[in-house]
Design a protein around this motif. Structure first.
Motif, PDB file in Angstrom:
ATOM      1  N   ALA A 152       0.839  -1.098   0.058  1.00  0.00           N
ATOM      2  CA  ALA A 152       0.020   0.130   0.113  1.00  0.00           C
ATOM      3  C   ALA A 152       0.992   1.243   0.070  1.00  0.00           C
ATOM      4  N   GLU A 153       2.239   1.011   0.420  1.00  0.00           N
ATOM      5  CA  GLU A 153       2.741   2.333   0.875  1.00  0.00           C
ATOM      6  C   GLU A 153       3.636   2.928  -0.770  1.00  0.00           C
ATOM      7  N   LEU A 154       3.455   1.899  -1.821  1.00  0.00           N
ATOM      8  CA  LEU A 154       3.877   2.419  -3.129  1.00  0.00           C
ATOM      9  C   LEU A 154       2.751   3.134  -3.617  1.00  0.00           C
ATOM     10  N   ALA A 186       4.940   3.484  -8.907  1.00  0.00           N
ATOM     11  CA  ALA A 186       5.834   2.416  -8.294  1.00  0.00           C
ATOM     12  C   ALA A 186       5.204   0.975  -8.223  1.00  0.00           C
ATOM     13  N   ALA A 187       3.844   0.904  -8.010  1.00  0.00           N
ATOM     14  CA  ALA A 187       3.015  -0.511  -7.981  1.00  0.00           C
ATOM     15  C   ALA A 187       3.171  -0.864  -9.345  1.00  0.00           C
ATOM     16  N   GLU A 204      -8.336   2.984  -6.889  1.00  0.00           N
ATOM     17  CA  GLU A 204      -8.428   2.080  -5.684  1.00  0.00           C
ATOM     18  C   GLU A 204      -7.221   2.118  -4.972  1.00  0.00           C
ATOM     19  N   ARG A 205      -6.236   2.395  -5.408  1.00  0.00           N
ATOM     20  CA  ARG A 205      -4.753   2.404  -4.346  1.00  0.00           C
ATOM     21  C   ARG A 205      -4.731   3.842  -3.999  1.00  0.00           C
ATOM     22  N   THR A 206      -5.362   4.653  -4.249  1.00  0.00           N
ATOM     23  CA  THR A 206      -5.198   6.151  -3.562  1.00  0.00           C
ATOM     24  C   THR A 206      -6.709   6.599  -2.683  1.00  0.00           C
TER      25      THR A 206
END
Length: 199
Positions: free
Chosen positions: A84-86, A90-91, A145-147
């Motif tokens: 999750a920190e990427l 970067a992901a 979804e990631r943010t």
């Protein structure tokens, strides 16, 4: 490799995925042997040992046998699984290793030939631009979804458009050099984006 990329788990879905992969494999072989324009849907269906009507249940047109990218779901799933920190960029970069595992041997060679055909055949090169536009929606969903932001957020869609731009540039460059490793070029392109596209 015994299964198709991103293959579903249900028996019926697995059979459909295998049939779709077989049709695409035979189509690409025929395009390579006799040329894209000279190859007909009937010939592809015969090579895959299916009827033309069955062909059209899997692909609405001949060009779709080339434009269909079975690795999109694999790439998105791998990017979503990153820590999750990427950042989303970067992901996305971290998925290159996952793609490397998927694109080995015959599968990798077929994908390389598919990409070359897409960018070398004028009819397909035009059609793939629509697919890249669809890619913006796909990547916006990943970033959202990631943010935790909305898919239609201006910055989310801007990021997705930038990713599609560098991927398009990478694929066009790779298609011009048959000996190049597309994944290396793709990784460099996303790394350049991650660095802010310095010149």
């Amino acid at each position: 490799m015994t299964s198709s990329p991103g293959e579903p788990t249900g028996l019926r879905e697995r059979k459909k995925a295998r049939t779709r992969a077989a049709i695409q494999r035979h189509a690409l072989r025929l395009f390579r042997e006799q040329g894209y324009a000279a190859t007909t849907v009937d010939q592809i269906a015969a090579a895959a040992e299916i009827s033309p009507s069955t062909f059209f249940r899997y692909f609405p047109t001949k060009e779709e046998t080339v434009l269909y990218d079975p690795f999109d779901p694999v790439l998105i799933a791998a990017a979503l699984a990153q820590p999750a920190e990427l950042s989303p960029t970067a992901a996305l970069r971290a998925t290159v290793d996952v793609m490397r595992e998927q694109l080995t041997g015959e599968v990798g060679e077929q994908e390389r030939q598919r990409q070359q055909l897409v960018f070398q055949e004028p009819e397909l090169r035009t059609a793939v631009m629509d697919k890249f536009a669809e890619g913006i929606d796909l990547l916006a969903g990943l970033a959202a979804e990631r943010t935790g932001r909305a898919r239609d957020d201006f910055e989310v869609r801007n990021w997705a458009g930038a990713v599609v731009g560098v991927i398009m540039a990478a694929f066009l460059g790779a298609a011009a050099d048959p000996g190049v490793d597309t994944l290396v070029v793709l990784d460099r392109a996303v790394a350049h984006l991650e660095a802010g596209l310095p010149l």
